[in-house]
Scaffold this motif. Sequence first.
Motif, PDB file in Angstrom:
ATOM      1  N   ASN C  34      89.339  98.320  43.641  1.00  0.00           N
ATOM      2  CA  ASN C  34      89.601  99.104  42.447  1.00  0.00           C
ATOM      3  C   ASN C  34      90.669  98.454  41.579  1.00  0.00           C
ATOM      4  OD1 ASN C  34      91.678  99.333  44.183  1.00  0.00           O
ATOM      5  ND2 ASN C  34      90.864 101.284  45.032  1.00  0.00           N
ATOM      6  N   ARG C  35      91.427  97.485  42.181  1.00  0.00           N
ATOM      7  CA  ARG C  35      92.525  96.942  41.380  1.00  0.00           C
ATOM      8  C   ARG C  35      91.955  95.927  40.392  1.00  0.00           C
ATOM      9  NH1 ARG C  35      96.447  94.787  45.877  1.00  0.00           N
ATOM     10  NH2 ARG C  35      97.667  94.021  44.108  1.00  0.00           N
ATOM     11  N   GLU C  36      92.628  95.836  39.239  1.00  0.00           N
ATOM     12  CA  GLU C  36      92.127  94.920  38.217  1.00  0.00           C
ATOM     13  C   GLU C  36      92.259  93.484  38.728  1.00  0.00           C
ATOM     14  OE1 GLU C  36      94.182  95.330  34.510  1.00  0.00           O
ATOM     15  OE2 GLU C  36      92.829  93.904  33.524  1.00  0.00           O
TER      16      GLU C  36
ATOM     17  N   THR D   6     100.677  95.642  47.189  1.00  0.00           N
ATOM     18  CA  THR D   6      99.695  96.740  47.200  1.00  0.00           C
ATOM     19  C   THR D   6      99.335  97.201  45.803  1.00  0.00           C
ATOM     20  OG1 THR D   6     101.582  98.160  47.324  1.00  0.00           O
ATOM     21  CG2 THR D   6     100.485  97.649  49.427  1.00  0.00           C
ATOM     22  N   GLU D   7     100.192  96.871  44.786  1.00  0.00           N
ATOM     23  CA  GLU D   7      99.799  97.368  43.450  1.00  0.00           C
ATOM     24  C   GLU D   7      99.796  96.186  42.486  1.00  0.00           C
ATOM     25  OE1 GLU D   7     103.273  96.762  42.326  1.00  0.00           O
ATOM     26  OE2 GLU D   7     103.221  96.688  44.498  1.00  0.00           O
ATOM     27  N   GLY D   8      99.402  96.469  41.267  1.00  0.00           N
ATOM     28  CA  GLY D   8      99.346  95.419  40.257  1.00  0.00           C
ATOM     29  C   GLY D   8      98.024  94.671  40.362  1.00  0.00           C
ATOM     30  N   THR D   9      97.884  93.719  39.467  1.00  0.00           N
ATOM     31  CA  THR D   9      96.601  93.003  39.371  1.00  0.00           C
ATOM     32  C   THR D   9      96.467  91.987  40.506  1.00  0.00           C
ATOM     33  OG1 THR D   9      97.033  93.088  37.002  1.00  0.00           O
ATOM     34  CG2 THR D   9      95.172  91.724  37.725  1.00  0.00           C
TER      35      THR D   9
END
Lengths: 255, 268, 46, 332
Positions: C34-36, D6-9
Amino acid sequence: MSPRALLLGTVGFAIFILSWHLATLGNQIGDLPGPAMTVRGLVQIAGEGVLWENVVASVFRVAWGFCLAAGIGIPLGMAFGWYPRLRETFNPLVQSLRPISPIAWLPFAVILFGGIRMSSDLAAIFLLFLSAFFPIVTASTSAVASLDLKYIRSARNFGVDGLAFFRRVVLPASLPQILTGLRLALGIAWVVVVAAEMLGVESGLGYQVMDSRNALRMDFVSAAMVVIAAIGLMLDMAMARVEATALARRGMSRR
Amino acid sequence: MSATEPEARQGAEPRTMQAGAKIVVRDVRKTFPTKKEDVNVLDGVDLTVREGEFLAIVGPSGCGKSTLLNCMAGFERITSGSIRIDSEEIERPSPKRVFVFQETGIFPWYSVWDNIGFGLGKMPFDKKHEIVMRYIALVGLEGFEKAFPAELSGGMKQRVEFARALAVEPDVLFLDEPFGALDAFTRLEMRREIVRIWKETGKTCILVTHDVEEAVELADRVAVMTRRPARIHSVLDNPLERPRDSDQPVFRELKDQIFEILGVERRV
Amino acid sequence: MSQALKILLCFAAFLAGVTLLHGWLNLAWFEPSNREQLTVAHLPVT
Amino acid sequence: MTEQSTEGTIFHSKRYTSWPSMTEDIDAGNLHAAFILAPLAMQMARQGKTKVKIVHLGHRDGTAIVVPTDSKVESFADLRGTRMAIPHRYANQRILVERMMAEYGFSEDDLKLIDYPPPEMPAALKAGAFESYIVGEPFAAKAEMDGFGRVLYHTKDIWPNFISCVLIVTQDLIDRDPALVQELVSGITASGKWLDEGDERLLSGLVMESASNQDDVDSGKVIVPDEFGRTPRLQAAVIAAQRRYYNQNPELLKFVLTKPPDRVKYTELELARDEFAEIQHWAEKLGFFDSRPVTEDDPFDFLDYCDPRFEQGRLRDLPLQDLASAAAEGAQ
């Protein structure tokens, strides 16, 4: 393959491998790889799983390019064979496009398929389509054009014409020559896929060769070449079996 | 032609319709356009074939006898004149008049059964099977239904062709040097076969051959053609009873007569 | 024509199989994320 | 390594095999970010089909001129009348060579420049196809490490802070998603800083050989050999050697990143107007922009091909394992 042929074949291979081994004795990773180094390289890239990804990628592109070329090339070629006016208008064009190496089309292919998903795959498939299309059209054209007059007359004598005539006489009569064309086309496509992959895509055996070269791993390069040879041989044997089953019991008087 | 061509042709067919005439060929001309100039192959052919007759057409090779047969079968259009079968002008080939080729025209990709059933078109399987098996029996190929042409001898392939031709129950059989590709023994055997089949089925048969002995051995009448541009020189009646023996004096006389017309020196 | 049909079918099956395999191995069709994502290209040289 | 956080592109690195196939993919719209030769980037910005902007440098230096170990060449002057292989006619290495030819008063044909694929330069030098070659790493170090080549000049000696590769993004991406470009640039700046000034904490996803066990290997963790040590450059050597990045021998990358330490630099990668002015001057002189010459009424300004806005952002913090847990892990 008769046992004698098998034996002679292995002798041929043995001589090649022996001389290859002697010629590359003592070479390091950077130089020309010997058979032992190649086998080690082969085991390594197979173990890492990257070999299978590349094999699948190359076979995927050849399969699509070849099938599309057959799907379009056979009917078109047969139409050229049957309708002389059609042949006279389009055959010169086909024969003049044929000598252009498919690789030359790569820049156009990349632009043509730019922006779409899987664009590099599509570009490679387009190249393979071209490399297989011309031999198939040529074979199908000559298969139908050289259809034996007595078969045509027999069919018309019995009042069989139109679609039935095509399906029961034209198609089976031209099958042997078309299958030969298909086998040739597949061989050419397999040569072209490796070249095409060297230039534009990021998977496939051609990419494996190029990438191993950049990684200065000549053993991976020769390992990839061994795989290319093996698969090329397997594809050809598969086509030979298709040809054998299709022409079973026709004996030599196939036409 | 050594002898100058006599004006009144000996035993020439009177022009009027003959009772029971199956095929009437009248003043047929056939020219083939070539780059240089037109080649005149048939130059005013007149011929009448009687119902149920076995007629042979003999002539030197290349004289146009096969072309004549092709025109009668409807494979090639005539330049002028007319060919009528049952008083109907020939337009195109029809299952009523089946052609048998020199090297057999059967399909190598079909089994014997499929080949013989080829002309029968759409019909329920068992009906087609019944017809096919009947003609397999007629030509003596029982047990070979599943075989393919490549697995058959020359003679057997010829039998399949006959069976295929007869299966559509034609009125007329055109035989274009059908035994040309066979060895001497098979040829003899097949000549007996074609006579037996002709007797059993009562078809009108027209045989084109350059083998004079074959013509005399098989035909009720022998039409002799001149060199190109060809015409029917004369049609000779064959008085011999069947089965015929080539040693009979009358057989040799008829053969000599034909050779003489053809201007061919018979003695080797 | 059943023989020709058989040949066509095995070509089609081969095609479908190799397409799914390629999609799975090389194109990550079956790995939803789901992450870009953004691809940054480079050559193996500074 | 963005998969680790875990986050970001997620940034995927994609390795190409030749410059043309990369530029074609950019023109085809399949590619929006790339590390590319500086002059080539400027040329694309000037006359390319796809408008691109340089947003950051890739690295500094990392290029060398190599001659055979036994060659008598001691300085650039000795190269008069020989052949030198260069990676690409629009590479900055060519500008460097042209500049030195001017310095040493070489005429055009005093040094024959041959376009040659970088991976084949070491073997070709050994085979005598040319007397010297200039290329980026690791193909300079390769000859040195295998003993048949010797570095005549590092770029740090002849053009300090030499710019070879730059990070470009398409104008389309800048307009469409400036935040993404910002995230990319700050991520790269952070990695560069860690490479040059980082401490001994391991990046997540790495484990020292002595502390590793079978399921580390199975889960695809990167195993750092103990004799390599824990410094960022050595961690990077092991990471970059992986198949999906440089696909090279870790020893070679270790050599490049450490012998000498300032062989290639990953900090001070900010865009400088004067540095690019010099590159532009030479590029014009060598006819890189011939199909659209630079004139008064058709100028080619620094901001036409560079976009430094994204360099001011906050540095992104890297997913580092804190020393305590690393030590604990080591004790297992």
